[in-house]
Design an enzyme around this catalytic site. Structure first.
Site, short mmCIF file in Angstrom:
data_model
loop_
_atom_site.label_atom_id
_atom_site.label_comp_id
_atom_site.label_asym_id
_atom_site.label_seq_id
_atom_site.Cartn_x
_atom_site.Cartn_y
_atom_site.Cartn_z
CD GLU A 75 -8.24 4.39 6.56
OE1 GLU A 75 -7.57 4.52 7.42
OE2 GLU A 75 -8.30 3.76 5.62
N GLY A 107 -8.17 -0.39 0.72
CA GLY A 107 -9.33 -1.14 1.49
C GLY A 107 -10.15 -1.79 0.53
CG ASN A 123 -1.59 2.51 8.17
OD1 ASN A 123 -1.80 2.42 9.38
ND2 ASN A 123 -2.13 3.32 7.52
CD GLU A 126 -1.87 5.19 1.56
OE1 GLU A 126 -1.14 4.18 1.90
OE2 GLU A 126 -2.57 5.70 2.65
CE LYS A 179 -5.26 1.76 6.34
NZ LYS A 179 -6.02 1.54 5.34
CG HIS A 209 -4.13 7.23 6.07
ND1 HIS A 209 -5.20 6.95 5.65
CD2 HIS A 209 -3.37 6.22 5.44
CE1 HIS A 209 -5.41 5.72 5.13
NE2 HIS A 209 -4.27 5.18 4.96
CB SER A 218 -5.85 -2.93 -2.67
OG SER A 218 -6.94 -2.41 -2.20
P1 13P Z 1 -4.90 -1.30 2.35
O1 13P Z 1 -3.49 -1.84 1.74
O2 13P Z 1 -5.76 -1.97 2.97
O3 13P Z 1 -5.55 -0.88 1.03
O4 13P Z 1 -4.60 0.10 2.88
C1 13P Z 1 -3.86 1.07 2.21
C2 13P Z 1 -3.49 2.21 3.19
O5 13P Z 1 -4.35 2.97 3.58
C3 13P Z 1 -2.27 2.22 3.89
O6 13P Z 1 -1.91 3.40 4.81
#
Ligand code: 13P
Length: 252
Positions: free
Chosen positions: A97, A173, A9, A167, A11, A95, A212
């Site tokens: 976010e 992150g 992803n 997640e 982002k 997601h 992560s």
């Molecule tokens: P990270 O791997 O940067 O922690 O992000 C995970 C994520 O949100 C994947 O959708």
């Protein structure tokens, strides 16, 4: 045996030049071995180009979100049929976010899940708790509510063509990864929730871990019986980092 899915992803990262290099690196370095699939989910403006670039390779392309509507006066939105049209096979829905920053409700997420399937693509449904929710001991309730909203709207049979991604928000992150045991507990719970409605579907659905994940911790996570891959943010932005996770997933 469920196949492992290694999904990136991206982002809101990348550029035409950076993506060309990243995708070329991924395609050139796909590890030998079987039992895994590769997926990249670039931002909307780059989907067409990436979709062209991966043609003929084993890498698939997905989107990071989608409109729940088919077409019409929804300025700024992108319809599921458009994503299908340019070669997307997967769409990430719900997601954290999107839920936290853009106010997506479980109802809306369910509608996006249904719309994605209606257009002939596979939704990757994200669920997961915040740190406060984990510390309050409500992880399972949170995940249950997020899952139930979709099961109620789409029906359990819809999970025949869906992926779930666990997640934990506190691991996204942050560099803090859930331990394989912490993740496995929740993955097992998710599978049991689906299994209470349809055992066969629960046994075949892929449940990815996200938060992560990187080359160094991938093998431990992927060794867990209910972890069927990763949804990877930061470590999906460099070919070598992404490929290291794929290497951990490859079987002889
Ligand atoms: P990270 O791997 O940067 O922690 O992000 C995970 C994520 O949100 C994947 O959708």
């Amino acid at each position: 045996m469920r196949e492992i899915l290694v999904a990136g992803n991206w982002k809101m990262n990348g550029s035409s030049a950076a993506n060309l290099e990243l995708v070329a690196g991924i395609v050139a370095g796909i590890p030998k071995g079987r039992g895994f699939g590769l997926l990249v989910c670039p931002p909307y403006p780059y989907l067409s180009a990436v979709s062209e670039q991966v043609k003929g390779s084993a890498v698939k392309v997905g989107a990071q979100t989608v409109s729940e509507h088919e077409s019409g006066a929804y300025t700024g939105e992108v319809a599921p049929g458009m994503l299908k049209d340019i070669g997307c096979e997967y769409v990430i829905v719900g997601h954290s976010e999107r839920r936290a920053l853009y106010g997506e409700t479980s109802g809306q997420v369910a509608a996006k899940f249904v719309a994605t399937q209606a257009a002939g693509m596979t939704p990757i449904l994200c669920v997961g708790e915040t740190l406060d929710e984990r510390e309050a001991g409500t992880t399972e309730n949170v995940v249950d509510e997020q899952l139930a909203a979709v099961i109620d709207a789409a029906g359990i049979k819809a999970f025949e063509n869906a992926v779930v991604a666990y997640e934990p928000v506190w691991a996204i992150g942050t560099g803090v990864t859930a331990t394989p045991e912490q993740a496995q507990d929740v993955h097992k719970h998710i599978r049991a929730q689906l299994g209470a409605r349809d055992r066969g579907i629960a046994d075949q659905v892929q449940i990815l871990y996200g938060g992560s994940m990187k080359g160094e911790n991938a093998a431990g996570l992927l060794a867990m019986p209910d972890i069927d891959g990763g949804l990877i943010g930061g470590a999906s932005l460099k070919a070598n980092d992404f490929l290291a996770i794929a290497a951990a997933a490859a079987r002889d």
